[in-house]
Design an enzyme around this catalytic site. Structure first.
Site, mmCIF file in Angstrom:
data_model
loop_
_atom_site.group_PDB
_atom_site.id
_atom_site.type_symbol
_atom_site.label_atom_id
_atom_site.label_comp_id
_atom_site.label_asym_id
_atom_site.label_seq_id
_atom_site.Cartn_x
_atom_site.Cartn_y
_atom_site.Cartn_z
ATOM 1 N N CYS A 1 6.265 -4.303 7.495
ATOM 2 C CA CYS A 1 7.098 -4.343 8.686
ATOM 3 C C CYS A 1 8.437 -3.680 8.368
ATOM 4 O O CYS A 1 8.998 -3.890 7.289
ATOM 5 C CB CYS A 1 7.381 -5.744 9.208
ATOM 6 S SG CYS A 1 5.943 -6.583 9.841
ATOM 7 N N ARG B 1 5.995 1.492 7.021
ATOM 8 C CA ARG B 1 5.900 0.078 6.665
ATOM 9 C C ARG B 1 4.928 -0.682 7.560
ATOM 10 O O ARG B 1 4.698 -1.870 7.382
ATOM 11 C CB ARG B 1 7.293 -0.561 6.730
ATOM 12 C CG ARG B 1 8.273 0.101 5.771
ATOM 13 C CD ARG B 1 9.603 -0.577 5.824
ATOM 14 N NE ARG B 1 9.529 -1.913 5.307
ATOM 15 C CZ ARG B 1 9.827 -2.290 4.073
ATOM 16 N NH1 ARG B 1 10.219 -1.393 3.207
ATOM 17 N NH2 ARG B 1 9.739 -3.537 3.704
ATOM 18 N N TRP C 1 3.470 -4.501 10.800
ATOM 19 C CA TRP C 1 2.171 -4.573 10.142
ATOM 20 C C TRP C 1 1.696 -6.002 10.377
ATOM 21 O O TRP C 1 2.303 -6.952 9.891
ATOM 22 C CB TRP C 1 2.308 -4.274 8.653
ATOM 23 C CG TRP C 1 0.987 -4.169 7.965
ATOM 24 C CD1 TRP C 1 0.132 -3.097 7.972
ATOM 25 C CD2 TRP C 1 0.353 -5.172 7.164
ATOM 26 N NE1 TRP C 1 -0.983 -3.375 7.242
ATOM 27 C CE2 TRP C 1 -0.884 -4.634 6.729
ATOM 28 C CE3 TRP C 1 0.692 -6.464 6.774
ATOM 29 C CZ2 TRP C 1 -1.770 -5.351 5.925
ATOM 30 C CZ3 TRP C 1 -0.187 -7.174 5.974
ATOM 31 C CH2 TRP C 1 -1.401 -6.612 5.556
ATOM 32 N N ASN D 1 10.500 -9.573 8.805
ATOM 33 C CA ASN D 1 9.551 -9.016 7.840
ATOM 34 C C ASN D 1 9.243 -10.111 6.837
ATOM 35 O O ASN D 1 10.152 -10.629 6.192
ATOM 36 C CB ASN D 1 10.161 -7.801 7.123
ATOM 37 C CG ASN D 1 9.262 -7.308 6.006
ATOM 38 O OD1 ASN D 1 8.052 -7.465 6.068
ATOM 39 N ND2 ASN D 1 9.864 -6.721 4.985
ATOM 40 N N GLY D 2 7.961 -10.451 6.712
ATOM 41 C CA GLY D 2 7.607 -11.468 5.730
ATOM 42 C C GLY D 2 6.411 -12.263 6.185
ATOM 43 O O GLY D 2 5.637 -11.840 7.047
ATOM 44 N N GLU E 1 -9.202 6.464 -8.557
ATOM 45 C CA GLU E 1 -8.201 6.940 -7.607
ATOM 46 C C GLU E 1 -8.858 7.749 -6.481
ATOM 47 O O GLU E 1 -8.504 7.603 -5.308
ATOM 48 C CB GLU E 1 -7.137 7.765 -8.355
ATOM 49 C CG GLU E 1 -6.032 8.347 -7.522
ATOM 50 C CD GLU E 1 -5.200 7.324 -6.749
ATOM 51 O OE1 GLU E 1 -5.356 6.109 -6.954
ATOM 52 O OE2 GLU E 1 -4.419 7.780 -5.901
ATOM 53 N N LYS F 1 -8.709 6.806 -2.488
ATOM 54 C CA LYS F 1 -8.163 7.767 -1.506
ATOM 55 C C LYS F 1 -9.139 7.974 -0.358
ATOM 56 O O LYS F 1 -8.769 7.938 0.806
ATOM 57 C CB LYS F 1 -7.940 9.093 -2.204
ATOM 58 C CG LYS F 1 -6.668 9.768 -2.380
ATOM 59 C CD LYS F 1 -5.349 9.193 -2.527
ATOM 60 C CE LYS F 1 -5.093 7.745 -2.583
ATOM 61 N NZ LYS F 1 -3.968 7.320 -3.331
ATOM 62 N N GLU G 1 -9.526 4.887 1.869
ATOM 63 C CA GLU G 1 -8.260 4.540 2.512
ATOM 64 C C GLU G 1 -7.991 5.386 3.764
ATOM 65 O O GLU G 1 -7.573 4.869 4.794
ATOM 66 C CB GLU G 1 -7.161 4.782 1.479
ATOM 67 C CG GLU G 1 -5.826 4.218 1.799
ATOM 68 C CD GLU G 1 -4.839 4.451 0.648
ATOM 69 O OE1 GLU G 1 -5.076 5.338 -0.196
ATOM 70 O OE2 GLU G 1 -3.824 3.744 0.617
ATOM 71 N N HIS H 1 -26.804 0.867 -15.283
ATOM 72 C CA HIS H 1 -26.800 -0.608 -15.352
ATOM 73 C C HIS H 1 -26.803 -1.243 -13.965
ATOM 74 O O HIS H 1 -26.478 -2.409 -13.825
ATOM 75 C CB HIS H 1 -25.601 -1.092 -16.169
ATOM 76 C CG HIS H 1 -25.636 -0.596 -17.574
ATOM 77 N ND1 HIS H 1 -26.536 -1.053 -18.504
ATOM 78 C CD2 HIS H 1 -24.917 0.374 -18.194
ATOM 79 C CE1 HIS H 1 -26.361 -0.417 -19.653
ATOM 80 N NE2 HIS H 1 -25.382 0.466 -19.476
ATOM 81 N N LYS I 1 2.499 1.351 4.021
ATOM 82 C CA LYS I 1 2.922 1.977 2.765
ATOM 83 C C LYS I 1 3.500 0.944 1.797
ATOM 84 O O LYS I 1 3.199 0.947 0.621
ATOM 85 C CB LYS I 1 3.971 3.051 3.077
ATOM 86 C CG LYS I 1 4.538 3.757 1.870
ATOM 87 C CD LYS I 1 3.634 4.870 1.450
ATOM 88 C CE LYS I 1 4.080 5.576 0.200
ATOM 89 N NZ LYS I 1 2.907 6.073 -0.537
#
Ligand code: M6R
Length: 608
Positions: free
Chosen positions: A2, A28, A81, A105-106, A480, A484, A487, A503, A603
Site C-alpha cells: 500500500c 506498492r 494492495w 499501510n499495514g 529466478e 519471473k 509472476e 527423482h 513491489k
C-alpha cells in the site's frame, strides 16, 4: 505494501500533487486508489477499484473529480494492495469516520478483537483500516484530543502499521503515526510531503527529510512538522532523479535493457585490479570483525532469496562457509548458528517485512547484521550495522530484474573481498576481476537477441507448463527464471536442479511440457547433457540456454549467451538470467498481461 501519500503546503494544486504522488507509489499495490482533500471547508473523497473498472489507472481516479480547477493545499492519497477485504471501491482508502479521513499501510493482526471495541454494524467496509479510524474517532469524541487518540489507538494495534490522517476539524494539519513500518516526511519549497517511500518525492526540491520512527506521531503543518526532534538528514539527491520509461512501453522493459549500465555502476570505484581485491566502503569499518566470521548466513525473499542461494554457492566455492535462508521461514525453523556467524540481509526495497523480522531477531542474538540493499536509507539499510548498496537505481517493475543482477555482482565483489581476507591469492582475485568487468558488455550482447527471444515467446505461448532447470550455479538461474515467468505471465512454472528430474519431476514430461534448460560450457555441462537426453527421451520439449557456438542439437530451440572462461563459471548466472527475463517479458505481452502490474502482487511487501 500500500502506498500512502500526503501533501500539506502553500500551493493551490494539491489535488494534482496528490494524484501524482499516488501514481508514483503504484508499485506498492494497485488494487484500488483513492484521494481525500480539503477545499474551502469541505472534504471531498474519490475512489476507484477493480470491481468498478478492471485495469483502471490514475487517470480514472482523476476523471472522478468533477471540478478540474479545484483549489486545495492539503490532502491524502492511497494506492492499495488488498489484505482485509476484496479489491472493491467500498474497501478502497481513504476510510472515514465523521470528519476524520485515514490512509493506512499495514496489517492489524488483532483486527477481530478491535472490532469489538466499536459498533461493528456501522462498518461499511471489510477493512482493518476502517476499524482504526472508527476507534480514533470514538476516543476523539470522548477526549477532544486528536493526537492522544491517535497515540492510544496505535498502542492498541498488533502488527506493523502506518497511518496518515486528515481531519475536517483541524484544517491546516495532517497527522501521521508509525508502529513498525516506514513513512517519510519531506520538507520542500512548496510544503510538506508525506510518503511511504522516496520515489514519491520525485519532482520536489526536498530540503529536509526524516523517517517517522516507530511509536512516533507527527503533526504536520504546511511548512514543517512537530515531533520529538531527531536528526534531520538530507536526502540522497541522485536517488531522486526523475524516472521515466525512457521510450520503453513498460518499466520492466526499461529495467531489463539498462542492466549493462547498471552493473558498470555497481562495480564503479569498487575494483582494485592490481591488488585483486574489491573496495567496499560500507563494510570497511568492520573489516577486522568480518575476518573472524565462521559462517555467513544470507537471508531474503523471492528474487532476493535466489540471490542468497547464489551467494551460498559462491562463498562455499571460495572456501567460506555460507548458508541461505528464506526470511519468512527463518524464525520458525529453529535455526542453529554460532556467536561468530554474520548475517547478510538481501533486499531490493529494504522494506520487506519478512526480512526485517529476521534482522530484529538477529539483533537480539547479537550477531553482525549486514545489508545488501538497493534503496538508500530504507529500513534494512538503517537497521543493519553496515552494508553494501547494490546501486541498481530505482526499480519500478514489480518483477525484479536489474536489482537481481546487481545483487549477484555485489555478491561477487563481497566474495572477493572476504576470500582475499582468507586464502584467495592476488592472482585469483585479479583473474576474477578481469572476467567480471567484461560482464556488462556480454549482457548487452544478449540483449541484442531480443527479437529472436520475442519470437520464441510467440512460438511457446500455447504451452501451459514449464520447468526451469540448471545445475550448480545455474540452478539459481532456473529458480529466478521460473519465478519471473509465473509472476508476470501467470504460467505454471517450477524450477529444479537439473539432476533432480529423474527423482520425480520427469513424470510430468510429455510433448506439451516445456523445459527451459540453462546449460552453458561449465564443469557440469556433460552431466547436464545426460539429463537433457532423459527429457528428450520422454518427448519433452527443450529450450536450451547455451554458450555461444554450441549448436546443442538435442534442444528444440537454443538461446546463445557469450562464453565465460571455465574457471570463472560462477559468473554465468549474471548473463544467463537475461534471456529468461526477456522470455518472461515477451511472454507476458503475448498473453496480454501487464508486466508492470502483475495480478495479486506488489513491489514492496511490507506485510509479514
Ligand atoms: O524488496 P525485496 O528485494 O526484499 O523483495 C523481495 C521479494 O518480494 C521480491 O524479490 C519479489 O520476489 C519480486 N517481485 C520478484 O520479481
Amino acid at each position: 505494501m500500500c502506498g500512502i501519500f500526503g501533501y500539506n503546503g502553500i500551493e493551490p494544486d494539491g489535488v494534482k500533487k496528490i494524484l501524482e504522488g499516488i501514481h508514483r507509489l503504484e508499485h506498492r499495490g494497485y488494487d484500488s486508489m483513492g484521494i481525500a482533500f480539503l477545499t474551502g471547508d469541505k472534504v471531498e473523497c474519490f475512489k476507484v477499484a477493480e470491481d468498478e473498472k478492471v485495469g483502471f489507472d490514475i487517470k480514472d481516479l482523476a476523471k472522478k473529480i468533477p471540478n478540474k480547477k479545484v483549489i486545495c493545499n492539503i490532502g491524502i492519497g492511497h494506492t492499495r494492495w488488498a489484505t482485509y477485504g476484496g479489491k472493491t471501491v467500498k474497501n478502497a482508502h481513504p476510510h472515514f469516520s465523521n470528519g476524520l479521513f485515514i490512509v493506512h499501510n499495514g496489517n492489524v493482526e488483532n483486527f477481530e478483537a478491535l472490532k469489538k471495541e466499536i459498533d461493528a454494524h456501522t462498518l461499511y467496509s471489510e477493512t482493518d483500516s476502517e476499524v482504526i479510524v472508527k476507534l480514533i474517532d470514538k476516543i476523539f469524541q470522548d477526549t477532544g484530543d486528536l493526537v492522544k487518540s491517535i497515540e492510544k489507538v496505535m498502542k492498541m494495534l498488533v502488527g506493523a502499521n502506518v497511518i496518515l490522517i486528515m481531519s475536517k476539524d483541524h484544517p491546516g494539519q495532517l497527522f501521521a503515526a508509525n508502529k513498525g513500518g516506514t513513512i517519510l516526511l519531506g520538507k520542500s519549497d512548496s510544503g510538506v510531503i508525506i510518503a511511504s517511500d522516496p520515489s514519491a518525492f520525485e519532482g520536489y526540491h526536498i530540503i529536509k527529510k526524516r523517517n517517522l520512527e516507530t511509536n512516533e506521531v507527527a503533526v504536520i503543518h504546511s511548512d514543517f512538522w512537530d515531533i520529538i526532534a531527531k536528526e534531520v538528514v538530507t536526502i540522497e539527491e541522485d536517488y531522486l532523479q526523475d524516472i521515466d520509461k525512457n521510450g520503453c512501453d513498460f518499466y520492466m522493459e526499461k529495467e531489463i535493457f539498462e542492466q549493462g549500465a547498471v552493473l558498470r555502476g555497481t562495480m564503479s570505484g569498487r575494483l582494485i585490479l592490481d591488488k585483486g581485491n574489491a573496495r567496499l566502503g560500507g563494510i570497511n569499518e568492520i573489516a577486522r570483525e568480518l575476518r573472524n566470521v565462521e559462517t555467513f548466513h544470507f537471508v531474503g525473499c523471492g528474487t532476493a532469496y535466489n540471490a542468497c542461494s547464489y551467494a551460498t554457492l559462491l562463498f562455499n566455492r571460495f572456501g567460506i562457509s555460507a548458508r541461505a535462508w528464506i526470511a519468512s521461514e527463518f524464525c520458525y525453523s529453529h535455526p542453529v548458528f554460532g556467536p561468530n556467524d554474520a548475517f547478510f540481509f538481501i533486499s531490493q526495497s529494504g522494506e520487506t517485512a519478512d526480512t526485517i523480522e529476521v534482522v530484529e531477531e538477529i539483533q537480539i542474538k547479537g550477531n553482525i547484521c549486514l545489508g545488501i540493499v538497493n534503496v538508500p536509507d530504507s529500513r534494512i539499510a538503517r537497521l543493519t550495522d553496515a552494508g553494501v548498496y547494490i546501486r541498481a537505481g530505482k526499480e519500478k517493475g514489480v518483477a525484479s530484474t536489474k536489482a537481481f543482477t546487481a545483487q549477484l555482482v555485489t555478491i561477487v565483489l563481497l566474495a572477493i573481498y572476504l576470500a582475499r581476507q582468507r586464502k584467495m591469492t592476488i592472482d585469483t582475485g585479479m583473474g576474477i576481476i578481469e572476467e567480471l568487468i567484461l560482464i556488462p558488455e556480454k549482457i548487452e550482447k544478449v540483449l541484442k537477441q531480443k527479437n529472436s527471444i520475442k519470437r520464441l515467446a510467440e512460438k511457446y505461448k500455447e504451452f501451459k507448463n514449464y520447468y526451469f532447470l540448471g545445475r550448480y550455479f545455474n540452478s539459481v538461474v532456473a529458480q529466478e527464471g521460473s519465478l519471473k515467468l509465473k509472476e508476470i505471465s501467470y504460467m505454471h512454472a517450477e524450477s529444479y536442479p537439473l539432476g533432480e528430474m529423474k527423482h520425480g519431476p520427469l513424470a510430468l514430461i510429455d510433448p506439451s511440457f516445456c523445459s527451459v534448460v540453462i546449460i552453458p560450457n561449465d564443469s557440469v555441462h556433460s552431466k547436464g547433457v545426460v539429463n537433457v537426453r532423459e527429457i528428450k527421451g520422454r518427448d519433452g520439449v527443450v529450450i536450451a540456454i547455451v554458450a555461444e557456438g554450441n549448436s546443442f542439437e538435442l534442444a528444440d530451440d537454443i538461446i546463445e549467451i557469450p562464453e565465460i572462461k571455465p574457471r570463472y563459471e560462477y559468473l554465468y548466472p549474471i548473463i544467463a538470467t537475461i534471456p529468461l527475463q526477456l522470455f518472461s517479458y515477451y511472454m507476458a505481452l503475448e498473453l496480454n498481461c501487464n508486466p508492470d502490474k502483475p495480478r495479486n502482487l506488489a513491489k514492496t511487501v511490507t506485510v509479514g
